[in-house]
Design an enzyme around this catalytic site. Sequence first.
Site, PDB file in Angstrom:
ATOM      1  N   SER A  49      47.561  35.124  54.416  1.00 26.93           N
ATOM      2  CA  SER A  49      47.667  36.496  53.892  1.00 26.93           C
ATOM      3  C   SER A  49      48.356  37.349  54.950  1.00 26.93           C
ATOM      4  O   SER A  49      48.232  37.060  56.152  1.00 26.93           O
ATOM      5  CB  SER A  49      46.274  37.069  53.623  1.00 26.93           C
ATOM      6  OG  SER A  49      46.362  38.480  53.438  1.00 26.93           O
ATOM      7  N   LYS A  91      42.174  34.206  57.842  1.00 31.00           N
ATOM      8  CA  LYS A  91      43.601  33.991  57.516  1.00 31.00           C
ATOM      9  C   LYS A  91      44.432  33.832  58.797  1.00 31.00           C
ATOM     10  O   LYS A  91      45.379  33.045  58.829  1.00 31.00           O
ATOM     11  CB  LYS A  91      44.128  35.138  56.647  1.00 31.00           C
ATOM     12  CG  LYS A  91      43.476  35.207  55.257  1.00 31.00           C
ATOM     13  CD  LYS A  91      43.719  33.952  54.437  1.00 31.00           C
ATOM     14  CE  LYS A  91      43.275  34.104  52.988  1.00 31.00           C
ATOM     15  NZ  LYS A  91      43.468  32.876  52.199  1.00 31.00           N
ATOM     16  N   TYR A 115      37.815  38.199  56.498  1.00 29.66           N
ATOM     17  CA  TYR A 115      38.967  37.657  55.778  1.00 29.66           C
ATOM     18  C   TYR A 115      40.206  37.570  56.682  1.00 29.66           C
ATOM     19  O   TYR A 115      40.900  36.554  56.709  1.00 29.66           O
ATOM     20  CB  TYR A 115      39.233  38.559  54.563  1.00 29.66           C
ATOM     21  CG  TYR A 115      40.321  38.109  53.618  1.00 29.66           C
ATOM     22  CD1 TYR A 115      40.071  37.165  52.625  1.00 29.66           C
ATOM     23  CD2 TYR A 115      41.601  38.659  53.683  1.00 29.66           C
ATOM     24  CE1 TYR A 115      41.067  36.784  51.732  1.00 29.66           C
ATOM     25  CE2 TYR A 115      42.602  38.289  52.800  1.00 29.66           C
ATOM     26  CZ  TYR A 115      42.322  37.354  51.819  1.00 29.66           C
ATOM     27  OH  TYR A 115      43.319  36.976  50.933  1.00 29.66           O
TER      28      TYR A 115
HETATM   29  P1  NAP Z   1      41.384  34.650  42.641  1.00 31.88           P
HETATM   30  O1  NAP Z   1      42.131  35.156  41.468  1.00 31.88           O
HETATM   31  O2  NAP Z   1      40.107  35.296  43.032  1.00 31.88           O
HETATM   32  O3  NAP Z   1      41.146  33.073  42.455  1.00 31.88           O
HETATM   33  C1  NAP Z   1      40.468  32.351  43.442  1.00 31.88           C
HETATM   34  C2  NAP Z   1      40.511  30.880  43.129  1.00 31.88           C
HETATM   35  O4  NAP Z   1      39.857  30.189  44.201  1.00 31.88           O
HETATM   36  C3  NAP Z   1      39.760  30.522  41.859  1.00 31.88           C
HETATM   37  O5  NAP Z   1      40.426  29.445  41.245  1.00 31.88           O
HETATM   38  C4  NAP Z   1      38.396  30.078  42.380  1.00 31.88           C
HETATM   39  O6  NAP Z   1      37.734  29.128  41.542  1.00 31.88           O
HETATM   40  C5  NAP Z   1      38.815  29.385  43.670  1.00 31.88           C
HETATM   41  N1  NAP Z   1      37.720  29.281  44.630  1.00 31.88           N
HETATM   42  C6  NAP Z   1      36.989  30.267  45.187  1.00 31.88           C
HETATM   43  N2  NAP Z   1      36.094  29.754  46.053  1.00 31.88           N
HETATM   44  C7  NAP Z   1      36.252  28.410  46.014  1.00 31.88           C
HETATM   45  C8  NAP Z   1      35.629  27.324  46.668  1.00 31.88           C
HETATM   46  N3  NAP Z   1      34.638  27.510  47.554  1.00 31.88           N
HETATM   47  N4  NAP Z   1      36.058  26.070  46.389  1.00 31.88           N
HETATM   48  C9  NAP Z   1      37.048  25.855  45.499  1.00 31.88           C
HETATM   49  N5  NAP Z   1      37.691  26.836  44.855  1.00 31.88           N
HETATM   50  C10 NAP Z   1      37.286  28.101  45.113  1.00 31.88           C
HETATM   51  O7  NAP Z   1      42.292  34.696  43.967  1.00 31.88           O
HETATM   52  P2  NAP Z   1      43.878  34.862  44.126  1.00 31.88           P
HETATM   53  O8  NAP Z   1      44.177  36.296  44.216  1.00 31.88           O
HETATM   54  O9  NAP Z   1      44.593  34.016  43.148  1.00 31.88           O
HETATM   55  O10 NAP Z   1      44.046  34.275  45.612  1.00 31.88           O
HETATM   56  C11 NAP Z   1      44.420  32.951  45.878  1.00 31.88           C
HETATM   57  C12 NAP Z   1      44.666  32.792  47.367  1.00 31.88           C
HETATM   58  O11 NAP Z   1      45.674  33.706  47.784  1.00 31.88           O
HETATM   59  C13 NAP Z   1      43.443  33.078  48.233  1.00 31.88           C
HETATM   60  O12 NAP Z   1      43.430  32.210  49.343  1.00 31.88           O
HETATM   61  C14 NAP Z   1      43.675  34.490  48.696  1.00 31.88           C
HETATM   62  O13 NAP Z   1      43.008  34.759  49.901  1.00 31.88           O
HETATM   63  C15 NAP Z   1      45.179  34.478  48.866  1.00 31.88           C
HETATM   64  N6  NAP Z   1      45.785  35.797  48.817  1.00 31.88           N
HETATM   65  C16 NAP Z   1      45.707  36.563  47.698  1.00 31.88           C
HETATM   66  C17 NAP Z   1      46.294  37.812  47.690  1.00 31.88           C
HETATM   67  C18 NAP Z   1      46.277  38.710  46.482  1.00 31.88           C
HETATM   68  O14 NAP Z   1      46.737  39.842  46.592  1.00 31.88           O
HETATM   69  N7  NAP Z   1      45.789  38.276  45.347  1.00 31.88           N
HETATM   70  C19 NAP Z   1      46.947  38.269  48.830  1.00 31.88           C
HETATM   71  C20 NAP Z   1      46.993  37.463  49.957  1.00 31.88           C
HETATM   72  C21 NAP Z   1      46.431  36.221  49.940  1.00 31.88           C
HETATM   73  P3  NAP Z   1      36.727  29.611  40.348  1.00 31.88           P
HETATM   74  O15 NAP Z   1      37.620  30.193  39.287  1.00 31.88           O
HETATM   75  O16 NAP Z   1      36.081  28.367  39.923  1.00 31.88           O
HETATM   76  O17 NAP Z   1      35.829  30.621  40.979  1.00 31.88           O
END
Ligand code: NAP
Length: 298
Positions: free
Chosen positions: A192, A209, A205
């Site tokens: 991130s 990261k 967080y």
């Molecule tokens: P999200 O919509 O909250 O989805 C999270 C995903 O991770 C879901 O599929 C969830 O599964 C899975 N998950 C959570 N805990 C888990 C565990 N312990 N074991 C296995 N799977 C797990 O998140 P997102 O926004 O798509 O983010 C995805 C990645 O991008 C993350 O690493 C996040 O930190 C990073 N990121 C996101 C953003 C942003 O703006 N969205 C920005 C920077 C980085 P379930 O559905 O089964 O709960």
Amino acid sequence: MTTAAASVTRSAVTRVSKSLKQRAAFGAAVRPTRGVPVTAGRRVLSTRAEADGPVCIVTGASRGIGAAIALALGETGARVVVNYAASAGPAEEVAAKIKAAGGDAIVVQANVGQEEDVKRLFKETMDAFGEVNVVVNNAGITRDGLMMRMKMQQWQEVIDTNLTGVFMMCQEGTKMMGKKKPVKGRIVNIASVVGVTGNAGQANYSAAKAGVIGLTKTIAREYSGRNIVCNAIAPGFIASDMTAELGPEIEKKILTTIPLNRYGQPEEVAGLVKFLALDPAAAYITGQTICIDGGMVM
Ligand code: NAP
């Protein structure tokens, strides 16, 4: 042949040839006719190419960025392991979409923060597909709060999932990649921008990261001799359940910090992951952290 049939055949041809290039990139023997039925002396590609592309594990692929990544890889003919923690239904839907798009997929529930779950995830992958070529560490959670009020549990949950989980997935992944000779593999870790810049309210967080970025560089150095490359992607604000939690007021403030003045889309992150994970042109990139953030960090 009707125009529609011709276009289906064309896209099947493109998928198969992409899949062959990608398999070649992973050192696999190229078998051009597998899954291609022969009709009246004329080779006709089936509308669902038999997927024999690289085996790609995507953690947290039931929703958001992970679902878009799994689909983008699956559409190329990859065999995708769709991992999730709790959302079984959405994960099954992602797998169905991958199969309909010409890839193959299995769904595996596993908490990436638990060692025994990680080992089982790889065992089920090896049982189903017999090899591992790509690992995309995408699963992540937030438990935000100012450091002065942050509970140990908030700290620990985020570190366990977002950092220790990535370490265990990489350790096990590199082991499995080493089982097939010549060894080759690609790891993409989703970090991130806050791992680069820090962020008030995200001590847990941003530390996790930043740890992922350091881990990525170390893996790149330790495994370069074995042809395993490892890179990180640092997204800014991407439209997903994670950012939907922030609400419209905070979103308005955030937009003023993004030169492109919008949230990114999961598909935009998925495109970059697809390049790093599968494209032969990305074979010489390792140890890098690439920001995809509308210009926030530059
Ligand atoms: P999200 O919509 O909250 O989805 C999270 C995903 O991770 C879901 O599929 C969830 O599964 C899975 N998950 C959570 N805990 C888990 C565990 N312990 N074991 C296995 N799977 C797990 O998140 P997102 O926004 O798509 O983010 C995805 C990645 O991008 C993350 O690493 C996040 O930190 C990073 N990121 C996101 C953003 C942003 O703006 N969205 C920005 C920077 C980085 P379930 O559905 O089964 O709960």
